[in-house]
Design an enzyme around this catalytic site. Structure first.
Site, PDB file in Angstrom:
ATOM      1  CE  LYS A   1      -4.080  -2.026   0.139  1.00 18.49           C
ATOM      2  NZ  LYS A   1      -4.971  -1.948  -1.050  1.00 18.49           N
ATOM      3  NE  ARG A   2       3.085   1.113  -4.921  1.00 20.46           N
ATOM      4  CZ  ARG A   2       2.774  -0.159  -5.198  1.00 20.46           C
ATOM      5  NH1 ARG A   2       2.677  -1.073  -4.228  1.00 20.46           N
ATOM      6  NH2 ARG A   2       2.600  -0.549  -6.437  1.00 20.46           N
TER       7      ARG A   2
ATOM      8  CB  ALA B   1       1.373   6.566  -0.632  1.00 14.83           C
TER       9      ALA B   1
ATOM     10  CG  LEU C   1      -4.958   9.818   5.651  1.00 15.85           C
ATOM     11  CD1 LEU C   1      -4.743   9.644   7.153  1.00 15.85           C
ATOM     12  CD2 LEU C   1      -5.958  10.951   5.397  1.00 15.85           C
TER      13      LEU C   1
ATOM     14  CG  LEU D   1      -5.989   8.641   0.514  1.00 13.58           C
ATOM     15  CD1 LEU D   1      -5.695   8.852  -0.970  1.00 13.58           C
ATOM     16  CD2 LEU D   1      -6.412   9.958   1.156  1.00 13.58           C
TER      17      LEU D   1
ATOM     18  N   GLY E   1       0.926  12.953   3.801  1.00 14.95           N
ATOM     19  CA  GLY E   1       1.377  12.676   5.163  1.00 14.95           C
ATOM     20  C   GLY E   1       2.788  12.108   5.222  1.00 14.95           C
TER      21      GLY E   1
ATOM     22  CD  GLU F   1       0.794  16.424   6.785  1.00 14.00           C
ATOM     23  OE1 GLU F   1       0.143  15.370   6.620  1.00 14.00           O
ATOM     24  OE2 GLU F   1       0.313  17.437   7.292  1.00 14.00           O
TER      25      GLU F   1
ATOM     26  CD  GLU G   1      -2.058  16.575   1.665  1.00 17.74           C
ATOM     27  OE1 GLU G   1      -1.539  17.004   0.622  1.00 17.74           O
ATOM     28  OE2 GLU G   1      -1.416  16.024   2.567  1.00 17.74           O
TER      29      GLU G   1
ATOM     30  NE  ARG H   1      -5.157  11.444  -3.721  1.00 18.34           N
ATOM     31  CZ  ARG H   1      -4.912  11.409  -5.031  1.00 18.34           C
ATOM     32  NH1 ARG H   1      -5.866  11.680  -5.889  1.00 18.34           N
ATOM     33  NH2 ARG H   1      -3.717  11.097  -5.510  1.00 18.34           N
TER      34      ARG H   1
ATOM     35  N   GLY I   1      -3.025  17.280   7.597  1.00 18.60           N
ATOM     36  CA  GLY I   1      -3.468  17.087   8.975  1.00 18.60           C
ATOM     37  C   GLY I   1      -2.386  16.499   9.855  1.00 18.60           C
TER      38      GLY I   1
HETATM   39  C1  1HE Z   1      -3.000   3.665  -1.117  1.00 14.76           C
HETATM   40  C2  1HE Z   1      -2.433   4.940  -0.951  1.00 14.76           C
HETATM   41  C3  1HE Z   1      -2.972   5.779   0.069  1.00 14.76           C
HETATM   42  C4  1HE Z   1      -1.408   3.943  -2.571  1.00 14.76           C
HETATM   43  N1  1HE Z   1      -3.969   5.288   0.811  1.00 14.76           N
HETATM   44  N2  1HE Z   1      -4.015   3.236  -0.352  1.00 14.76           N
HETATM   45  N3  1HE Z   1      -1.843  10.303  -0.696  1.00 14.76           N
HETATM   46  C5  1HE Z   1      -2.047  10.313  -2.012  1.00 14.76           C
HETATM   47  O1  1HE Z   1      -2.965  10.920  -2.530  1.00 14.76           O
HETATM   48  C6  1HE Z   1      -1.104   9.486  -2.817  1.00 14.76           C
HETATM   49  C7  1HE Z   1      -1.862   8.350  -3.458  1.00 14.76           C
HETATM   50  N4  1HE Z   1      -0.950   7.377  -4.029  1.00 14.76           N
HETATM   51  C8  1HE Z   1      -0.346   7.567  -5.228  1.00 14.76           C
HETATM   52  O2  1HE Z   1      -0.398   8.614  -5.840  1.00 14.76           O
HETATM   53  C9  1HE Z   1       0.439   6.397  -5.761  1.00 14.76           C
HETATM   54  O3  1HE Z   1      -0.063   5.223  -5.145  1.00 14.76           O
HETATM   55  C10 1HE Z   1       1.969   6.492  -5.527  1.00 14.76           C
HETATM   56  C11 1HE Z   1       2.550   7.592  -6.425  1.00 14.76           C
HETATM   57  C12 1HE Z   1       2.314   6.767  -4.088  1.00 14.76           C
HETATM   58  C13 1HE Z   1       2.595   5.116  -5.899  1.00 14.76           C
HETATM   59  O4  1HE Z   1       2.190   4.747  -7.209  1.00 14.76           O
HETATM   60  P1  1HE Z   1       2.291   3.201  -7.650  1.00 14.76           P
HETATM   61  O5  1HE Z   1       1.911   3.134  -9.106  1.00 14.76           O
HETATM   62  O6  1HE Z   1       3.602   2.647  -7.243  1.00 14.76           O
HETATM   63  O7  1HE Z   1       1.199   2.399  -6.753  1.00 14.76           O
HETATM   64  P2  1HE Z   1      -0.403   2.286  -6.933  1.00 14.76           P
HETATM   65  O8  1HE Z   1      -0.721   1.217  -7.950  1.00 14.76           O
HETATM   66  O9  1HE Z   1      -1.038   3.617  -7.148  1.00 14.76           O
HETATM   67  O10 1HE Z   1      -0.847   1.796  -5.475  1.00 14.76           O
HETATM   68  C14 1HE Z   1      -0.583   0.494  -5.017  1.00 14.76           C
HETATM   69  C15 1HE Z   1      -1.618   0.164  -3.964  1.00 14.76           C
HETATM   70  O11 1HE Z   1      -1.449   1.042  -2.862  1.00 14.76           O
HETATM   71  C16 1HE Z   1      -3.040   0.384  -4.456  1.00 14.76           C
HETATM   72  O12 1HE Z   1      -3.877  -0.529  -3.800  1.00 14.76           O
HETATM   73  P3  1HE Z   1      -4.382  -1.901  -4.543  1.00 14.76           P
HETATM   74  O13 1HE Z   1      -5.223  -2.580  -3.521  1.00 14.76           O
HETATM   75  O14 1HE Z   1      -5.113  -1.447  -5.770  1.00 14.76           O
HETATM   76  O15 1HE Z   1      -3.100  -2.662  -4.873  1.00 14.76           O
HETATM   77  C17 1HE Z   1      -3.349   1.784  -3.944  1.00 14.76           C
HETATM   78  O16 1HE Z   1      -4.747   1.996  -3.784  1.00 14.76           O
HETATM   79  C18 1HE Z   1      -2.653   1.755  -2.615  1.00 14.76           C
HETATM   80  N5  1HE Z   1      -2.348   3.084  -2.130  1.00 14.76           N
HETATM   81  N6  1HE Z   1      -1.447   5.091  -1.870  1.00 14.76           N
HETATM   82  C19 1HE Z   1      -4.476   4.059   0.597  1.00 14.76           C
HETATM   83  N7  1HE Z   1      -2.476   6.994   0.324  1.00 14.76           N
HETATM   84  C20 1HE Z   1      -2.827  13.382   8.117  1.00 14.76           C
HETATM   85  S1  1HE Z   1      -3.382  14.172   6.724  1.00 14.76           S
HETATM   86  C21 1HE Z   1      -2.393  13.620   5.393  1.00 14.76           C
HETATM   87  C22 1HE Z   1      -3.192  13.742   4.141  1.00 14.76           C
HETATM   88  C23 1HE Z   1      -2.559  12.958   3.033  1.00 14.76           C
HETATM   89  O17 1HE Z   1      -1.617  12.249   3.166  1.00 14.76           O
HETATM   90  S2  1HE Z   1      -3.309  13.190   1.527  1.00 14.76           S
HETATM   91  C24 1HE Z   1      -2.297  12.346   0.396  1.00 14.76           C
HETATM   92  C25 1HE Z   1      -2.696  10.929   0.252  1.00 14.76           C
END
Ligand code: 1HE
Length: 264
Positions: free
Chosen positions: A28-29, A65, A67, A69, A112, A115, A135, A138, A143
């Site tokens: 889940k990265r 990656a 929080l 989500l 996060g 962060e 963020e 999304r 946070g």
């Molecule tokens: C996740 C998450 C996640 C991956 N929560 N499941 N963060 C984001 O908006 C970043 C979202 N993630 C991405 O943009 C990409 O996943 C990456 C650039 C980090 C990596 O890409 P990649 O091609 O290596 O992986 P992928 O195919 O996108 O993801 C692999 C799996 O990880 C996939 O799940 P699967 O069940 O389909 O295999 C994704 O859904 C899962 N995954 N990132 C949940 N973040 C305290 S406030 C903080 C607020 C934030 O952090 S907002 C930013 C959130």
């Protein structure tokens, strides 16, 4: 390496008095769920007890990656507040604990994840690292302390750009923007972070404590207040028994000299 335990979402190793804490949910990265935060908290507490410095790194192709989500989707507003405040408390344990933390960054350092990295004291990025705050895309907001720590590192204007336009910074941009203090070739961030942590671990613990706790606080003070506080910390550290021995060692030529760059 003296010890290794693999816990829930986090690996922990003690190497040369340096705790290596590994984010370990690569499928889940390394997205951070509530249980994951607690695993980080436990690792931080253990490092505080037994290490002189710590390295934070990520297993798999990405540092973090952000929080989780999927978990966040189900939360009520008050649960969201509690979650955010828990991140704040755990990350504060890194930023304002007693030992310095070095993060080794590669791949995604996102939301996060950025962060969390911002709560560490020294960030070493390898060339694969990229930095983003998606963020806005999304429909949420930072946070995990980002509005305070990331904004202080890169400035409000750059952070606003990242959050409004989805701008992604490369490792070299991150270095220019004050996020990473070091950029190294791919795959070398952890080794570099360890080498730097060993240097910090050889300092007097009281000096390290003063550096990581006083500098950010003094930065938030008015100039005269900062100078006043600095004098007390300076006197307190300089007159400590360990400082006395270290100063004597230098005067008796038993301690290392400062070397010009390239000679060290
Ligand atoms: C996740 C998450 C996640 C991956 N929560 N499941 N963060 C984001 O908006 C970043 C979202 N993630 C991405 O943009 C990409 O996943 C990456 C650039 C980090 C990596 O890409 P990649 O091609 O290596 O992986 P992928 O195919 O996108 O993801 C692999 C799996 O990880 C996939 O799940 P699967 O069940 O389909 O295999 C994704 O859904 C899962 N995954 N990132 C949940 N973040 C305290 S406030 C903080 C607020 C934030 O952090 S907002 C930013 C959130």
């Amino acid at each position: 390496m003296s010890d290794m335990t693999v816990g829930d979402f986090v690996t922990y190793e003690l190497v040369d008095d340096i705790a290596h804490v590994g984010l370990n949910r690569p499928e889940k990265r390394n997205a951070i769920s509530d249980r994951f935060v607690e695993a980080i908290a436990a690792a931080v507490a253990r490092a505080e007890r037994e290490a002189k410095a710590a390295v934070l790194h990520g297993h798999g192709n990405h540092f973090c990656a952000g929080l989780d989500l999927a978990e966040h989707v189900q939360k009520t507003p008050i649960e969201g507040v509690r979650g955010s405040r828990r991140w704040h408390a755990v990350f504060a344990g890194i930023e304002h604990g007693t030992i310095p933390w070095f993060s080794a960054l590669h791949g995604a350092v996102v939301g996060g994840g950025l962060e969390l990295a911002a709560a560490t004291h020294i960030r070493v990025a390898d060339e694969t690292a990229f930095f983003a705050l998606p963020e806005g895309q999304r429909g949420i907001f930072v946070g995990g302390g980002g509005s305070v720590r990331v904004a202080r590192l890169i400035g409000v204007a750059r952070m606003t750009d990242m959050m409004l336009t989805g701008r992604v910074a490369s490792a070299n941009e991150a270095e220019r923007w004050n996020v990473a203090q070091y950029v190294v070739p791919a795959g070398q961030a952890r080794a570099k972070a360890h080498a730097l942590a060993c240097k910090a671990a050889s300092n007097a613990p009281l000096s390290n404590y003063a550096v990581i706790n006083a500098l950010p606080r003094i930065q938030d003070m008015a100039k005269e207040d900062g100078l006043f506080v600095e004098s007390f910390i300076s006197s307190f550290t300089t007159t400590s028994p360990e400082a006395e021995e270290r100063l004597r060692a230098f005067l008796e030529k038993r301690a290392g000299r400062v070397q010009a760059p390239g000679n060290a």
